[in-house]
Design a protein around this motif. Structure first.
Motif, PDB file in Angstrom:
ATOM      1  N   ALA A   1       0.632  13.149  -5.815  1.00 38.65           N
ATOM      2  CA  ALA A   1      -0.549  13.771  -6.408  1.00 38.65           C
ATOM      3  C   ALA A   1      -1.012  14.927  -5.555  1.00 38.65           C
ATOM      4  O   ALA A   1      -1.380  15.998  -6.059  1.00 38.65           O
ATOM      5  CB  ALA A   1      -1.663  12.731  -6.565  1.00 38.65           C
TER       6      ALA A   1
ATOM      7  N   ALA B   1       4.035   8.643  -9.262  1.00 34.21           N
ATOM      8  CA  ALA B   1       2.698   9.058  -9.686  1.00 34.21           C
ATOM      9  C   ALA B   1       1.674   8.696  -8.613  1.00 34.21           C
ATOM     10  O   ALA B   1       0.493   8.584  -8.882  1.00 34.21           O
ATOM     11  CB  ALA B   1       2.331   8.368 -11.001  1.00 34.21           C
ATOM     12  N   GLY B   2       2.176   8.505  -7.373  1.00 33.22           N
ATOM     13  CA  GLY B   2       1.293   7.989  -6.318  1.00 33.22           C
ATOM     14  C   GLY B   2       0.504   9.071  -5.615  1.00 33.22           C
ATOM     15  O   GLY B   2       0.499  10.243  -6.013  1.00 33.22           O
ATOM     16  N   ILE B   3      -0.172   8.652  -4.553  1.00 27.64           N
ATOM     17  CA  ILE B   3      -1.121   9.514  -3.860  1.00 27.64           C
ATOM     18  C   ILE B   3      -0.426  10.748  -3.287  1.00 27.64           C
ATOM     19  O   ILE B   3      -0.898  11.878  -3.453  1.00 27.64           O
ATOM     20  CB  ILE B   3      -1.794   8.737  -2.692  1.00 27.64           C
ATOM     21  CG1 ILE B   3      -2.363   7.424  -3.207  1.00 27.64           C
ATOM     22  CG2 ILE B   3      -2.807   9.604  -1.997  1.00 27.64           C
ATOM     23  CD1 ILE B   3      -3.785   7.408  -3.581  1.00 27.64           C
TER      24      ILE B   3
ATOM     25  N   SER C   1       0.828  -1.188   0.000  1.00 26.38           N
ATOM     26  CA  SER C   1       0.000   0.000   0.000  1.00 26.38           C
ATOM     27  C   SER C   1       0.878   1.260   0.000  1.00 26.38           C
ATOM     28  O   SER C   1       0.589   2.236  -0.699  1.00 26.38           O
ATOM     29  CB  SER C   1      -0.909  -0.031   1.215  1.00 26.38           C
ATOM     30  OG  SER C   1      -1.813   1.021   1.189  1.00 26.38           O
ATOM     31  N   LEU C   2       1.972   1.206   0.777  1.00 27.63           N
ATOM     32  CA  LEU C   2       2.883   2.347   0.817  1.00 27.63           C
ATOM     33  C   LEU C   2       3.509   2.613  -0.550  1.00 27.63           C
ATOM     34  O   LEU C   2       3.741   3.766  -0.927  1.00 27.63           O
ATOM     35  CB  LEU C   2       3.993   2.111   1.848  1.00 27.63           C
ATOM     36  CG  LEU C   2       3.679   2.492   3.286  1.00 27.63           C
ATOM     37  CD1 LEU C   2       4.844   2.114   4.185  1.00 27.63           C
ATOM     38  CD2 LEU C   2       3.407   3.988   3.405  1.00 27.63           C
ATOM     39  N   GLN C   3       3.755   1.535  -1.294  1.00 33.18           N
ATOM     40  CA  GLN C   3       4.282   1.713  -2.650  1.00 33.18           C
ATOM     41  C   GLN C   3       3.349   2.607  -3.453  1.00 33.18           C
ATOM     42  O   GLN C   3       3.782   3.500  -4.168  1.00 33.18           O
ATOM     43  CB  GLN C   3       4.419   0.359  -3.346  1.00 33.18           C
ATOM     44  CG  GLN C   3       5.640  -0.439  -2.936  1.00 33.18           C
ATOM     45  CD  GLN C   3       5.808  -1.690  -3.799  1.00 33.18           C
ATOM     46  OE1 GLN C   3       4.874  -2.123  -4.460  1.00 33.18           O
ATOM     47  NE2 GLN C   3       7.004  -2.254  -3.776  1.00 33.18           N
ATOM     48  N   VAL C   4       2.052   2.320  -3.303  1.00 31.24           N
ATOM     49  CA  VAL C   4       1.063   3.105  -4.052  1.00 31.24           C
ATOM     50  C   VAL C   4       1.074   4.558  -3.577  1.00 31.24           C
ATOM     51  O   VAL C   4       0.972   5.486  -4.373  1.00 31.24           O
ATOM     52  CB  VAL C   4      -0.339   2.485  -3.881  1.00 31.24           C
ATOM     53  CG1 VAL C   4      -1.395   3.351  -4.559  1.00 31.24           C
ATOM     54  CG2 VAL C   4      -0.354   1.076  -4.444  1.00 31.24           C
ATOM     55  N   PHE C   5       1.222   4.736  -2.253  1.00 33.56           N
ATOM     56  CA  PHE C   5       1.246   6.097  -1.719  1.00 33.56           C
ATOM     57  C   PHE C   5       2.476   6.863  -2.186  1.00 33.56           C
ATOM     58  O   PHE C   5       2.413   8.037  -2.504  1.00 33.56           O
ATOM     59  CB  PHE C   5       1.230   6.072  -0.185  1.00 33.56           C
ATOM     60  CG  PHE C   5      -0.143   5.988   0.393  1.00 33.56           C
ATOM     61  CD1 PHE C   5      -0.882   7.136   0.638  1.00 33.56           C
ATOM     62  CD2 PHE C   5      -0.703   4.767   0.703  1.00 33.56           C
ATOM     63  CE1 PHE C   5      -2.153   7.057   1.179  1.00 33.56           C
ATOM     64  CE2 PHE C   5      -1.962   4.673   1.242  1.00 33.56           C
ATOM     65  CZ  PHE C   5      -2.699   5.814   1.475  1.00 33.56           C
TER      66      PHE C   5
END
Lengths: 265, 281, 373
Positions: free
Chosen positions: B134, B129-131, B121-125
């Motif tokens: 953004a 181009a993550g949270i 999940s942290l990878q996505v954050f």
């Protein structure tokens, strides 16, 4: 309350909120991403989707991993709780030379880094031809979970009036009867809590299981596999489900530990 | 009553002892043994050979990894302790008993979530181009590289250790005698000064132990360095997994593992000695 | 003849401590305890905390094993016999009621351990619930009971096996003063009704003296005196007992010469008194002697009354029900206490610092045998 300062207290509250945000953002994020159509979620979020749940639902490997996890978890819970109960009672009741060694051996496994535990287990278990079997995961998790069971039950025993046990002996109960009719009933909430918590620990443990499981992978090891391969939000879906089941176990354990003395009316 | 162990006491105490001796202590000792074994044709053979030790300890790669791991784990332990303290302080001193219990319960929850899932999940954050980037983008900043570098690793380690450190700090602060604080205020010691002059010294043991646990967890963690730090250059744990999983070089992995355990024992001993050191003679 | 006497003794005494010593490491908890407890006797073992009284009781229950000596229970040597093989139920200071069982289940416990069938268990437990007047609470949880009710459950639980002896370890210490007195009456009556032996450990003199047939006073593992409350109160054996009872004045003095044909003249702070020769037949002139006069036997007279005695000044006063304890100090700093009714004291018009003459009748002096061997 002349010693309180509202600004300071406000800042402290804000700090706690930020800490909690930091701790729980990945967990909450995982939930959100699991229901999101994007492969690489970002802002703005994509559409609502149950695609990832459908994919894992249809993946036989996930089901197999789930089955392995449950078998391992249940067995480990029983073994770790039995071992932990014996250890907790031994610590509660007896003084003997070498007790600190006994306790160190019983309580130290969680402080050993999981990679080292994994390697040691792998080297040892492959030597006795158990590596790659489900049994090897159960053995490794038994080592890692029994300290938790022992700590939980020991805490409960320390709340017991020590005269209770002596009173039972005094009224004609021998050691076994006393164990059966006094110690176990008294420790019952903690025993169940230990079962649930060790099961939850086993459910989420991936590192040691990854080392020793071979083809009999548990679900967390499967996640590790997904993580090593292509990025897949299926991890979020599995993670969310695993989280929900762990939380159910933890809340059950909490309710048991919280409940005041068994109400019989 | 009688000093001689009874059958009853043996039946209760022995299973755990035997289990942990066989499946915990013995494998660790076995690890020491195989560090002297040799590998031929992907098969380990019993031997007394210092080759593995020599090969690992004379390589710059190992020492680079060693110091990288040390620095990362020390930084993670220090940063986590500093972030955790105000929170623990507020929980211990400013909250009602009921709120305290709730906070403790909330902080236990992360232990039962998969660390892997959190790291994913942290990878996505944290990705470019993550949270998080953004959000920065909305205010015209960034993107900042937060993944595949030390920052990512430390964030991962803090995620792993922060709940535990807050809990341990809170428990130790709960044991600080409340009268001491009022006495300090009464002696015109200001609020902030009281924290550093009275509360921190009183709770020293617990605070050091909390930091020690953060260090131990971070030192042994292979998930953050691998999936948030990119895995290259490696840390010690990554070396172990590499040696074990790809090269079948278990003896060398054992050498690294022993070096890690020795380091952890030394750090733990030093920390505990420091924690219990009394002022004055 | 000797065998006969021993047989006789065995049937008389239900418990015999034969030079029992208990050590924990280097610490001696009980030193050479040597006494018997009669059938149907109410024996109190009294002393301050750490004196060995509870250890003595626990050895009798089989919860501790004597280091030396032997304990006989009903004629049988019970050293090393497990507590669950004895029938020596105990009422605990903490009561030690099982919180996870109901009142009824608590009372049935000892029967269940002995393998008594369900129906019989229920009947016998009910009988005791009734006897202790707690039938209505039978299905309650222990935590829902008041202190006095718990006490009754603990008694019923201990007595349900109809033992010959009941051990009580400070059972009333958790109760408030009012309830304590009521439970004392309950215990006394119960013991008389059942006719069994009660061994009652306490630190409270009022509990021990009001209920017990005989009292054992212990200090630092030693038995200081055994006797009826009356004997101990009138004739404490040594300084410890006299001080423990708290209401006696202790005088260290010297025999100055004979007093009449059957007494010794002793000197104290200029005051003179005489002691009966019966208590000290072999004394010689110049010998040190320790004697006591209890506070209520002390007399007070106005300083100008011409009464021979010791001049002292009032240091303080303490109310004890209908009487008051007056604390006095002699000119050499010796403390005296005198217990008198309020009426009598008001005649003297005492206040802090006022002078008064203290005196007593020779027959109220008692020599401490333990100090004058």
């Amino acid at each position: 309350m002349g010693n309180e300062n509202r600004i300071v207290n406000g800042l402290l509250k804000l700090h706690i909120a930020l800490c909690l945000l930091f701790i729980f953002a990945p967990i909450a994020g995982s939930f959100v991403f699991s229901l999101n159509s994007d492969r690489f979620p970002s802002l703005p979020l994509g559409e609502f989707s149950t695609e990832w749940y459908r994919l894992i639902w249809e993946d036989p490997l996930v089901w197999q991993g789930f089955a392995n996890t449950v078998v391992v978890g249940l067995t480990v819970a029983v073994i770790a709780t039995l071992l932990g109960f014996g250890g907790a009672y031994t610590d509660f009741r007896y003084n003997f030379t070498g007790k600190s060694f006994y306790l160190a051996l019983a309580m130290l496994p969680p402080t050993i880094p999981v990679v080292i535990m994994g390697l040691a287990m792998l080297a040892f278990l492959s030597r006795v031809n158990l590596s790659g079997t489900t049994i090897s995961v159960i053995i490794a998790h038994g080592v890692m979970c029994s300290p938790f069971a022992m700590a939980i039950i020991r805490l409960r025993l320390s709340q017991m009036d020590p005269d209770l046990e002596a009173a039972s002996w005094n009224m004609g109960g021998n050691q076994w009867q006393t164990l059966r009719y006094v110690i176990i009933p008294f420790a019952k909430p903690a025993i169940f809590a230990a079962l649930f918590i060790t099961m939850a620990v086993s459910f989420d443990e991936f590192a040691v299981a990854w080392f020793v499981s071979g083809l009999n992978e548990t679900l967390p090891v499967k996640i590790l596999g997904f993580l090593q391969g292509q990025v897949s939000p299926r991890i979020n879906a599995i993670g969310s489900l695993a989280f929900l089941s762990s939380m159910t176990l933890i809340i059950l354990a909490q309710l048991l530990l919280r409940s005041p003395e068994d109400k019989k009316s | 009553m009688t000093k001689r162990p009874t059958l009853f006491s043996l039946i209760l105490s022995m299973p755990l002892l035997i289990w942990q001796l066989t499946f915990f202590l013995f494998p660790l000792l076995f690890l020491v043994a195989i560090s002297f074994w040799t590998v031929r044709n992907f098969q380990m053979q019993p031997d007394i050979n210092f080759g593995n030790w020599e090969r690992v300890l004379t390589r710059g790669v190992f020492w680079d990894a060693y110091f990288r791991t040390m620095v990362l784990a020390t930084a993670a332990a220090a940063i986590t302790s500093i972030i955790a303290f105000p929170a623990s302080y507020a929980i211990s001193f400013k909250m009602s008993e009921k709120a305290k219990r709730w906070m403790i319960f909330i902080l236990i929850i992360p232990f039962f979530t998969s660390y892997l899932v959190r790291v994913y999940s942290l990878q996505v954050f944290l990705s470019d181009a993550g949270i998080v980037n953004a959000v920065f983008g909305y205010v015209g900043l960034g993107p900042f590289p937060m993944l595949n570098n030390a920052f990512g690793v430390i964030v991962g380690m803090i995620t792993l250790t922060l709940p535990l450190v807050i809990l341990l700090q809170t428990f130790s602060l709960n044991f600080v005698n409340r009268d001491l604080i009022e006495a300090a205020h009464n002696l015109r010691c200001g609020r902030l000064r009281t924290v550093f002059a009275v509360i921190v010294p009183s709770a020293k043991v617990g605070l050091v132990v909390a930091a020690l646990f953060a260090f131990i967890l971070s030192f042994g963690d292979f998930v953050s360095p691998l999936y948030l730090g990119g895995g290259n250059p490696p840390t010690l744990s990554i070396m172990i997994t590499d040696f074990t999983k790809s090269g079948q070089q278990w003896p060398r992995a054992a050498v690294v593992a022993i070096m890690m355990i020795v380091t952890l024992l030394t750090v733990a001993f030093a920390a505990i000695t420091y924690a219990y050191k009394e002022r004055g003679k | 003849m000797k065998v006969n006497a021993e047989m006789e003794q065995q049937s008389e005494a239900i418990v015999k401590f034969d030079n029992v010593v208990k050590r924990f490491g280097n610490f001696t908890a009980v030193e050479k305890a040597d006494f018997e407890i009669g059938r149907g006797e109410f024996l109190a073992i009294m002393g301050s905390s750490g004196c060995g009284k509870t250890t003595t009781l626990r050895m009798l229950a089989g919860l501790e094993d004597p280091t030396e000596g032997a304990i006989y229970l009903d004629g049988e040597k019970v050293n090393g016999k497990a507590t669950w093989d004895r029938d020596t139920p105990m009422v605990w200071q903490s009561l030690a009621l099982f919180p996870f069982l109901t009142v009824q289940e608590n009372v049935e416990f000892a029967l269940k351990m002995r393998g008594v069938g369900k129906e019989e268990r229920r009947q016998r437990a009910e009988k005791w619930l009734e006897k202790m007047q707690i039938t209505e609470f039978a299905n309650r949880n222990i935590n829902q009971l008041s202190g006095g009710q718990k006490q009754r459950v603990a008694l019923a639980r201990a007595l349900v096996t109809e033992p010959k002896i009941l051990l009580l370890d400070e059972p009333l210490s958790a109760l408030d003063a009012h309830l304590k007195v009521r439970m004392q009456a309950v215990l006394s009556n119960l013991q008389k009704d059942l006719g069994i032996t009660f061994v009652y450990v306490t630190h409270s003199m009022s509990e021990a003296f009001s209920m017990a047939d005989r009292v054992v006073i212990m200090s630092r593992g030693q038995i200081e005196q055994i006797g009826t409350p009356e004997e101990i109160y009138r004739e404490p054996y040594n300084r410890f007992v006299a001080e423990f009872l708290g209401s006696a004045n202790i005088f260290d003095s010297v025999i100055t010469g004979p007093s009449g044909s059957d007494g010794w003249k002793v000197d104290f702070e200029g005051g003179e008194t005489s002691l009966s020769k019966d208590e000290l037949p072999n004394a010689v002139q110049g010998q040190a002697v320790t004697f006591i006069v209890s506070a209520e036997n002390m007399q007070l007279s106005a300083p100008d009354s011409g009464q021979p005695g010791i001049l002292a000044s009032v240091a303080g006063e303490e109310f004890i029900g209908g009487t008051a304890m007056v604390f006095l100090e002699t000119e050499t700093g010796h403390e005296l206490k005198v217990q008198k009714s309020h009426d009598e004291l008001s005649l003297l018009n005492l206040h802090a610092g006022s002078k008064v003459i203290v005196h007593w009748a020779p027959e109220s002096c008692h020599i401490l045998p333990g100090e004058n061997l």
